[in-house]
Design a protein around this motif. Sequence first.
Motif, PDB file in Angstrom:
ATOM      1  N   TYR A 162       0.714  -1.155   0.122  1.00 47.97           N
ATOM      2  CA  TYR A 162      -0.037  -0.115  -0.252  1.00 47.97           C
ATOM      3  C   TYR A 162       0.959   1.340   0.051  1.00 47.97           C
ATOM      4  CZ  TYR A 162      -4.111  -2.911   0.700  1.00 47.97           C
ATOM      5  OH  TYR A 162      -5.004  -3.796   0.572  1.00 47.97           O
ATOM      6  N   LEU A 163       0.197   2.340  -0.494  1.00 45.90           N
ATOM      7  CA  LEU A 163       1.050   3.490  -0.490  1.00 45.90           C
ATOM      8  C   LEU A 163      -0.072   4.716  -0.477  1.00 45.90           C
ATOM      9  CD1 LEU A 163       1.571   4.849  -4.158  1.00 45.90           C
ATOM     10  CD2 LEU A 163       1.172   2.403  -3.723  1.00 45.90           C
ATOM     11  N   LEU A 164       0.554   5.905  -0.302  1.00 49.56           N
ATOM     12  CA  LEU A 164      -0.189   7.280  -0.389  1.00 49.56           C
ATOM     13  C   LEU A 164       0.050   7.747  -1.945  1.00 49.56           C
ATOM     14  CD1 LEU A 164       0.295   9.012   2.918  1.00 49.56           C
ATOM     15  CD2 LEU A 164      -1.755   7.400   2.285  1.00 49.56           C
ATOM     16  N   ARG A 165      -1.167   7.631  -2.708  1.00 49.45           N
ATOM     17  CA  ARG A 165      -0.956   8.214  -3.986  1.00 49.45           C
ATOM     18  C   ARG A 165      -0.374   9.685  -4.115  1.00 49.45           C
ATOM     19  NH1 ARG A 165      -5.363   6.456  -5.335  1.00 49.45           N
ATOM     20  NH2 ARG A 165      -6.683   8.326  -4.421  1.00 49.45           N
ATOM     21  N   HIS A 166       0.487  10.089  -4.863  1.00 47.24           N
ATOM     22  CA  HIS A 166       0.807  11.383  -5.231  1.00 47.24           C
ATOM     23  C   HIS A 166       0.537  11.633  -6.794  1.00 47.24           C
ATOM     24  CE1 HIS A 166       3.035  14.955  -4.751  1.00 47.24           C
ATOM     25  NE2 HIS A 166       3.590  14.633  -5.904  1.00 47.24           N
ATOM     26  N   GLY A 167      -0.314  12.406  -6.941  1.00 40.25           N
ATOM     27  CA  GLY A 167      -0.462  12.822  -8.503  1.00 40.25           C
ATOM     28  C   GLY A 167      -1.090  11.434  -8.997  1.00 40.25           C
ATOM     29  N   ARG A 168      -0.475  11.089 -10.177  1.00 34.35           N
ATOM     30  CA  ARG A 168      -1.214   9.979 -10.884  1.00 34.35           C
ATOM     31  C   ARG A 168      -0.349   8.715 -10.758  1.00 34.35           C
ATOM     32  NH1 ARG A 168      -0.992  11.833 -16.682  1.00 34.35           N
ATOM     33  NH2 ARG A 168      -0.196   9.689 -16.938  1.00 34.35           N
ATOM     34  N   ARG A 169       0.357   8.691  -9.695  1.00 32.08           N
ATOM     35  CA  ARG A 169       1.398   7.654  -9.592  1.00 32.08           C
ATOM     36  C   ARG A 169       0.489   6.334  -8.567  1.00 32.08           C
ATOM     37  NH1 ARG A 169       7.214   7.421  -6.299  1.00 32.08           N
ATOM     38  NH2 ARG A 169       7.256   5.148  -6.111  1.00 32.08           N
ATOM     39  N   HIS A 170       0.518   5.500  -9.072  1.00 31.59           N
ATOM     40  CA  HIS A 170      -0.117   4.421  -8.415  1.00 31.59           C
ATOM     41  C   HIS A 170       0.783   3.135  -8.056  1.00 31.59           C
ATOM     42  CE1 HIS A 170      -4.220   5.767 -10.119  1.00 31.59           C
ATOM     43  NE2 HIS A 170      -3.860   6.681  -9.148  1.00 31.59           N
ATOM     44  N   TRP A 171       2.029   3.429  -8.087  1.00 32.75           N
ATOM     45  CA  TRP A 171       3.051   2.327  -7.794  1.00 32.75           C
ATOM     46  C   TRP A 171       3.647   2.703  -6.537  1.00 32.75           C
ATOM     47  CZ3 TRP A 171       3.098   4.446 -12.885  1.00 32.75           C
ATOM     48  CH2 TRP A 171       2.516   3.673 -13.770  1.00 32.75           C
TER      49      TRP A 171
END
Length: 195
Positions: A162-171
């Motif tokens: 899991y991550l915190l999305r930044h902009g369009r980044r989904h990885w």
Amino acid sequence: MTVEAVLPPAPGAEDHLALDFVNSAIALPGGQFLDLLGTPEATNRWLTERNLAPADAGVQEMCAAQLRSLRENVRALFAARVAGMPALPTALSAVNDALSKAPTAALLQWDDKNGPYRAFTCPTNEILDRALATLAANAADLLTGADAERLTACDSRPCSRYLLRHGRRHWCSTRCGDRARAARAYARRTQSRAD
């Protein structure tokens, strides 16, 4: 094998210990799996590196299993949040149980030389309870805080982080992003050959 050798911390993990916690179980390409809480020694090392336990805490398998169980329950809550689905009652109950394990207030202490100060007292038998409560509180804060809308699962399979999305980044990492782009390019090439 260390996690740093495999993947860097996911975006947001430096601000939210709960992200680091749920990402301590890592699915890797080729069917490989890395569990940073897989053994009592690894669990003790993970807790020590995050200042949740002293290096000599002597974590036993029962304690490691309790942490792995909480991790899976927090992962279930993250998955529900990301999918916009209701939380599993058992996952909610497990996190709430962990939240209530340790006192949340620093107690007033007195040192004859330096006078009064506040500190958490943590006898050896309460180290795990405090770690569970800290991790559960951080997960609850993330799920109810301003960053909750940015919580997402890595879009690159087989990654399960899991991550915190930044902009369009989904990885969760450049490596996962490269793998996802390569898979899309391969699918386009394969599709154009089939047409």
